[in-house]
Design a protein around this motif. Structure first.
Motif, PDB file in Angstrom:
ATOM      1  N   ALA A 160       0.853  -1.187   0.000  1.00  0.00           N
ATOM      2  CA  ALA A 160       0.000   0.000   0.000  1.00  0.00           C
ATOM      3  C   ALA A 160       0.889   1.237   0.000  1.00  0.00           C
ATOM      4  N   PHE A 161       1.028   1.840  -1.163  1.00  0.00           N
ATOM      5  CA  PHE A 161       1.933   2.980  -1.310  1.00  0.00           C
ATOM      6  C   PHE A 161       1.158   4.292  -1.273  1.00  0.00           C
ATOM      7  N   GLU A 162       1.614   5.200  -0.429  1.00  0.00           N
ATOM      8  CA  GLU A 162       0.973   6.503  -0.297  1.00  0.00           C
ATOM      9  C   GLU A 162       1.810   7.627  -0.895  1.00  0.00           C
ATOM     10  N   THR A 163       3.028   7.312  -1.307  1.00  0.00           N
ATOM     11  CA  THR A 163       3.879   8.313  -1.955  1.00  0.00           C
ATOM     12  C   THR A 163       3.310   8.627  -3.342  1.00  0.00           C
ATOM     13  N   LYS A 164       3.113   9.903  -3.620  1.00  0.00           N
ATOM     14  CA  LYS A 164       2.381  10.322  -4.813  1.00  0.00           C
ATOM     15  C   LYS A 164       3.297  10.875  -5.911  1.00  0.00           C
ATOM     16  N   LEU A 165       2.939  10.533  -7.138  1.00  0.00           N
ATOM     17  CA  LEU A 165       3.613  11.033  -8.336  1.00  0.00           C
ATOM     18  C   LEU A 165       2.642  11.923  -9.101  1.00  0.00           C
ATOM     19  N   THR A 166       3.113  13.093  -9.497  1.00  0.00           N
ATOM     20  CA  THR A 166       2.312  13.996 -10.323  1.00  0.00           C
ATOM     21  C   THR A 166       3.050  14.247 -11.634  1.00  0.00           C
ATOM     22  N   ASP A 167       2.353  14.029 -12.740  1.00  0.00           N
ATOM     23  CA  ASP A 167       2.943  14.162 -14.075  1.00  0.00           C
ATOM     24  C   ASP A 167       2.804  15.609 -14.565  1.00  0.00           C
ATOM     25  N   HIS A 168       3.947  16.202 -14.939  1.00  0.00           N
ATOM     26  CA  HIS A 168       3.951  17.576 -15.447  1.00  0.00           C
ATOM     27  C   HIS A 168       4.390  17.639 -16.910  1.00  0.00           C
ATOM     28  N   GLY A 169       4.313  16.515 -17.603  1.00  0.00           N
ATOM     29  CA  GLY A 169       4.702  16.494 -19.005  1.00  0.00           C
ATOM     30  C   GLY A 169       6.106  15.962 -19.195  1.00  0.00           C
ATOM     31  N   ASP A 170       7.095  16.847 -19.180  1.00  0.00           N
ATOM     32  CA  ASP A 170       8.480  16.420 -19.354  1.00  0.00           C
ATOM     33  C   ASP A 170       9.109  15.924 -18.049  1.00  0.00           C
ATOM     34  N   PHE A 171       8.454  16.190 -16.940  1.00  0.00           N
ATOM     35  CA  PHE A 171       8.986  15.772 -15.651  1.00  0.00           C
ATOM     36  C   PHE A 171       7.842  15.401 -14.714  1.00  0.00           C
ATOM     37  N   VAL A 172       8.201  14.761 -13.624  1.00  0.00           N
ATOM     38  CA  VAL A 172       7.226  14.433 -12.575  1.00  0.00           C
ATOM     39  C   VAL A 172       7.730  15.019 -11.266  1.00  0.00           C
ATOM     40  N   THR A 173       6.817  15.180 -10.321  1.00  0.00           N
ATOM     41  CA  THR A 173       7.200  15.491  -8.947  1.00  0.00           C
ATOM     42  C   THR A 173       6.687  14.375  -8.043  1.00  0.00           C
ATOM     43  N   VAL A 174       7.446  14.106  -6.989  1.00  0.00           N
ATOM     44  CA  VAL A 174       7.132  13.019  -6.067  1.00  0.00           C
ATOM     45  C   VAL A 174       7.156  13.558  -4.647  1.00  0.00           C
ATOM     46  N   THR A 175       6.167  13.131  -3.849  1.00  0.00           N
ATOM     47  CA  THR A 175       6.079  13.545  -2.445  1.00  0.00           C
ATOM     48  C   THR A 175       5.656  12.366  -1.593  1.00  0.00           C
ATOM     49  N   GLY A 176       6.341  12.171  -0.469  1.00  0.00           N
ATOM     50  CA  GLY A 176       5.970  11.097   0.456  1.00  0.00           C
ATOM     51  C   GLY A 176       7.062  10.837   1.479  1.00  0.00           C
ATOM     52  N   GLU A 177       6.906   9.749   2.208  1.00  0.00           N
ATOM     53  CA  GLU A 177       7.904   9.324   3.192  1.00  0.00           C
ATOM     54  C   GLU A 177       8.129   7.823   3.062  1.00  0.00           C
ATOM     55  N   LYS A 178       9.372   7.402   3.235  1.00  0.00           N
ATOM     56  CA  LYS A 178       9.729   5.999   3.095  1.00  0.00           C
ATOM     57  C   LYS A 178      10.551   5.532   4.293  1.00  0.00           C
TER      58      LYS A 178
END
Length: 420
Positions: A160-178
């Motif tokens: 169950a992964f809660e770390t989120k990926l957001t697609d911005h076209g040429d790049f993505v941003t990632v936010t979460g804790e591991k």
């Protein structure tokens, strides 16, 4: 590899310092490129002989194995499962398991630091584009190390992964804790598992020096101490789309899960091997025979001799299943289908059961057979038991028995995921 000087001991970074850990310098000298299975095993033996010299000291003092990991990745062993088409040796997975077992017999923490890297090599081969394979495999062959940012301590289960990926076209941003981020502390790239809004999983290969990526040296386990498998904070980390790989390998029959698992099993086999070797050495050189045996040496005590024989047999059985599992994985990679992948998964599960059992039994029997003096702090032999007890918790073998039995009785295929 040189020994530790007094100055190095005083200044060496320690585990669980509860601080952020600065990235290590980039690779300056290209790594050696291994060409064959035989060369891989030869180099593994050489390194294990060096790693074992101060394994007890690193464990007791909590010294991060920085120069050892540098020597390890520079040896070329971190690229041995890269396909030949991209410059790797593509060794048999039976050979890869043997390499990891050998390294783990010297220092199981160092062997574990390789685990996710080698599994990621396989994922790149299975899920990466041609350009991603050329890019990432090229870095590995130069000596770059992958860490990991997969598991999350507070989610409802390991998948169950809660770390989120957001697609911005040429790049993505990632936010979460591991957490349980083995290898990330000393890595050059940190692959992060993140999901998009639809729940689709991705591997995001993030530069260890990326803004917003904070690796924290807070691993406090009593075993596998110097893996430094602590936590990571990921705050709007920006990564080029070319370094994002979808996790598709478990949607169809592939050997991905078995590959991850055979490396785990090999580490446990190595812990058992190292513990048994230390048991034999201690009995021969330091233990006393029991008074009722009538023997002059502990190594002549009939019950001790029989117990050692029992452990040797169980270790050899586990090693045989490791080799068999490696060969089944090779077959599944050549011809991936439901039949070959099931065979690889089940064979690896059988190996995982026996390596777990012999790791725990051998590390426990060490003290029973070697005697009370083996518990003295100066020997630090309890590290074997602590390492076995900690590492074998990675995935519960009670479920291995179930999946093996369910296939034998009901022809129900085992699930496909990294923990099986």
């Amino acid at each position: 590899m040189s020994t530790y000087t007094e100055q190095e001991l005083r200044s060496a970074p320690r585990v669980n310092a509860q601080d952020t850990f600065a990235p290590l310098k980039k690779v300056e000298t290209p790594a050696h490129i291994i060409k064959s299975d035989a060369e891989a095993i030869e180099i593994a033996h050489k390194l294990a002989g060096e790693f074992i010299r101060h394994a007890g000291l690193r464990d007791s003092e909590g010294i991060l194995p920085i120069k050892e990991i540098d020597a390890y990745s520079q040896s070329g062993l971190w690229g041995i499962n890269i396909p030949k088409a991209y410059g790797g040796a593509a060794v048999s997975y039976a050979t890869l398991a043997e390499v990891i077992k050998i390294i783990a017999s010297g220092d199981s923490s160092i062997a574990q630091i390789t685990q996710n890297h080698l599994a990621l090599n396989a994922h790149i081969a299975l899920d990466g584009t041609e350009e991603q394979k050329k890019d990432l495999f090229g870095l590995v062959l130069k000596g770059y190390r992958f860490g990991n940012a997969f598991s999350e301590k507070n989610s409802k289960n390991v998948a169950a992964f809660e770390t989120k990926l957001t697609d911005h076209g040429d790049f993505v941003t990632v936010t979460g804790e591991k957490f349980y981020t083995t290898g990330a502390l000393l890595a050059h790239l940190v692959p992060i598992v993140a999901v998009n809004d639809e729940g689709k999983g991705f591997l995001v290969f993030t530069d260890r020096q990326a803004d917003g990526l904070t690796v924290i040296n807070d691993w406090s386990s009593f075993g596998q101490r110097t893996t430094a498998s602590g936590s990571i904070k990921i705050e709007q980390v920006k990564v080029a789309k070319s370094r994002v790989i979808p996790v598709d390998a478990f949607d169809t029959p592939t050997a991905a899960g078995a590959i991850s698992q055979i490396i785990q099993a090999a580490i446990d086999g190595g812990i058992a091997k190292g513990a048994l070797e230390d048991t034999i050495t201690f009995i021969k050189n330091q233990s006393r025979p029991w008074i009722d045996s009538g023997k002059e040496k502990a190594s002549e005590d009939p019950f001790t001799v029989s117990a050692i024989g029992h452990l040797v047999i169980k270790l050899h059985a586990a090693e045989a299943l490791l080799e068999r599992a490696g060969k089944k994985i090779d077959e599944a990679l050549i011809s991936p289908n439901e039949t070959t992948v099931n065979a690889a998964t089940l064979a690896t599960s059988e190996a995982k059961v026996l390596t777990t059992e012999i790791a725990i039994e051998a590390t426990n029997k060490l003290f029973e057979l070697a005697g009370t003096r083996a518990t003295l702090k100066a020997h630090n032999l309890d590290r074997h038991w602590r390492n076995a007890r900690t590492h074998t918790l990675h995935d519960p073998v009670r479920w291995k028995y179930f999946h093996i039995g369910n296939y034998a009785l009901n022809q129900i295929s085992p699930p496909r995921h990294p923990w099986n």
